[in-house]
Design an enzyme around this catalytic site. Structure first.
Site, short mmCIF file in Angstrom:
data_model
loop_
_atom_site.label_atom_id
_atom_site.label_comp_id
_atom_site.label_asym_id
_atom_site.label_seq_id
_atom_site.Cartn_x
_atom_site.Cartn_y
_atom_site.Cartn_z
CG ASN A 19 -2.20 0.65 0.90
OD1 ASN A 19 -2.38 1.88 0.48
ND2 ASN A 19 -3.39 0.00 0.53
NE ARG A 20 -2.48 4.65 -3.43
CZ ARG A 20 -3.12 3.61 -3.68
NH1 ARG A 20 -3.45 2.64 -2.60
NH2 ARG A 20 -3.52 3.22 -4.86
CG HIS A 59 1.31 -2.11 -3.93
ND1 HIS A 59 0.91 -2.21 -2.48
CD2 HIS A 59 0.46 -2.27 -4.85
CE1 HIS A 59 -0.61 -2.16 -2.83
NE2 HIS A 59 -0.73 -2.30 -4.00
CG HIS A 73 -2.22 -7.01 -4.80
ND1 HIS A 73 -3.43 -6.99 -5.58
CD2 HIS A 73 -1.81 -5.62 -4.35
CE1 HIS A 73 -3.70 -5.69 -5.59
NE2 HIS A 73 -2.68 -4.80 -5.11
CB SER A 74 -4.56 -13.11 -4.53
OG SER A 74 -3.64 -14.18 -4.53
CE1 TYR A 75 -4.90 -7.48 -8.23
CE2 TYR A 75 -6.61 -6.74 -9.36
CZ TYR A 75 -5.48 -6.54 -8.92
OH TYR A 75 -4.86 -5.42 -9.11
CG ASP A 123 -8.13 1.16 -3.75
OD1 ASP A 123 -7.45 0.33 -2.98
OD2 ASP A 123 -7.33 1.62 -4.82
CD GLN A 131 -6.43 -0.57 0.67
OE1 GLN A 131 -6.18 -0.14 1.78
NE2 GLN A 131 -6.76 0.39 -0.09
CD GLU A 184 -4.34 -5.10 -1.72
OE1 GLU A 184 -3.28 -4.36 -1.66
OE2 GLU A 184 -5.41 -4.87 -2.22
C1 GLA Z 1 -4.02 -2.00 -4.26
C2 GLA Z 1 -4.22 -0.48 -4.27
C3 GLA Z 1 -5.02 0.03 -5.29
C4 GLA Z 1 -4.46 -0.50 -6.78
C5 GLA Z 1 -3.93 -1.83 -6.48
C6 GLA Z 1 -3.16 -2.37 -7.69
O1 GLA Z 1 -5.06 -2.46 -4.13
O2 GLA Z 1 -4.67 0.02 -3.11
O3 GLA Z 1 -5.28 1.38 -5.51
O4 GLA Z 1 -3.07 0.31 -6.68
O5 GLA Z 1 -3.22 -2.26 -5.44
O6 GLA Z 1 -3.43 -1.78 -8.91
#
Ligand code: GLA
Length: 360
Positions: free
Chosen positions: A91-92, A118, A187-189, A259, A296, A324
């Site tokens: 994350n940020r 990330h 970070h699995s989708y 998000d 997240q 996440e």
């Molecule tokens: C995380 C971030 C999102 C995005 C994804 C990757 O979930 O919070 O904003 O950057 O990663 O695309």
């Protein structure tokens, strides 16, 4: 005799194969973990979950995570972080800056030129980890040098994926030789209807959180921790993801969907229920438990159909969701958030379990 059989059975569940080479010639391996109900493939590039297969209520087995069919697919995708371990700080971090003991550190601003996302330009998602087979799983290890992406301290990370029955467990441990900050996550989708099967908007989610950390326009927490009550962020009762995603809400508009970081109920550092997702169509259910203080919940807002999955379907907006488990974004600049500081002599431990089941 019995112990030999048991150990063979345990090892029989894990196999290793080549998944190709990176552009600079580094070999990448892929490990397959199998239990009677789940198969997980995990590669050494980014310690990523490549596929995660489980049956629906009719017995149809499909992968429930987005991915690419080749290593080149992954290395050429700079946007999604599909299946990766993100770090050293998932994350940020605002303006890519933080201070430890009076020293300021500057990271690359790889998120719209404003913040760090990330772990920087070349995060842990894009490095080759060292894989080692362990009972029912694989241990991925990485050493990140002092100064890597601007972070202080040599950081050693071990991420152990183990599969037992219907549960995939991820155990993280990290140590350092200088004070640093660390926040690893996976970070699995997920799309419980199967990867590429459309959007997750009809899937039903529950999040065990009374509060969240709202963000500014750059998705950096403002520092407030308001209640989710009477907002589209209240998932304390099972609710369809799409039910309120387009609500007239400035937080949702800024992020183009969900998000955000939810503050999990229950103590930091202790295993607790984080979230549950149920897909009414397939019957598949995912339950997430974790020791982390936050999660997240991201609804694939940046997916736009430009990526095609291994099954040939386009990954459209909202084609998947991420859960996440993590410390809160930008914690190094928020002394009142649970700390992400790691000092020499300490070991940071964290565990997250993804459990799959089917509701008839
Ligand atoms: C995380 C971030 C999102 C995005 C994804 C990757 O979930 O919070 O904003 O950057 O990663 O695309």
């Amino acid at each position: 005799m019995l112990s030999i059989t048991t150990s063979l059975a345990a090892h029989g569940a894990v196999t290793k194969a080549s998944f190709g080479k990176t552009a600079d010639g580094k070999a990448v391996d892929i490990y397959t973990l199998k239990s009677p109900s789940v198969e997980a493939r995990i590669m050494t590039w980014g310690a990523r979950i490549v596929s995660l297969k489980t049956a629906d209520r009719m017995g149809k087995v499909e992968s429930v995570v987005l991915g690419h069919d080749s290593l080149e697919g992954y290395t050429g995708d700079k946007k999604t972080y599909f299946g990766a371990i993100v770090g050293r700080y998932g994350n940020r971090i605002a303006h890519g800056r933080f201070t430890i003991d009076g020293h300021q550190f500057q990271l690359p601003l790889n998120n719209n030129g404003i913040n760090t996302l990330h772990g920087g330009t070349v995060g842990f998602d894009a490095l080759v980890w060292t894989g080692k087979e362990i009972p029912n799983g694989v241990e991925m290890s990485l050493v990140s040098n002092d100064g890597d992406q601007g972070f202080p301290g040599t950081l050693t990370a071990h991420v152990r994926y183990t599969l037992a029955g219907n549960a995939l467990k991820i155990d993280y441990t990290e140590t350092t030789d200088k004070p640093t900050v660390v926040n690893l996550t996976n970070h699995s989708y997920f799309n419980l209807g199967g990867e590429g099967s459309g959007t997750i908007l009809d899937e039903i989610i529950t999040i065990n959180a009374d509060r969240l950390t709202p963000t500014d326009a750059g998705l950096i927490p403002t520092g407030q921790t308001p209640s989710v009550a009477n907002t589209p962020f209240d998932f304390r009762k099972p609710t369809a993801i799409g039910a309120r995603i387009n609500a007239d809400d400035s937080q949702l508009k800024t992020a183009g969907g969900y998000d955000h970081n939810w503050i999990l109920n229950g103590p930091n550092g202790t295993m607790k229920f984080a979230a549950k997702v149920h897909d009414p169509k397939s019957g598949r259910t995912l339950t997430v438990t974790t020791t982390e203080p936050g999660v997240q919940f991201y609804t694939g807002n940046f997916l736009d159909g430009s990526i095609t999955g291994p099954g040939g379907q386009k990954y459209v907006k909202n084609a998947a969701l991420c859960l996440e488990t993590q410390h809160f974004p930008d914690s190094p600049n928020h002394p009142d958030f649970p700390s992400t500081l790691l000092k020499p002599g300490e070991t940071r431990h964290s565990t997250t379990v993804f459990t799959f089941s089917v509701e008839k």
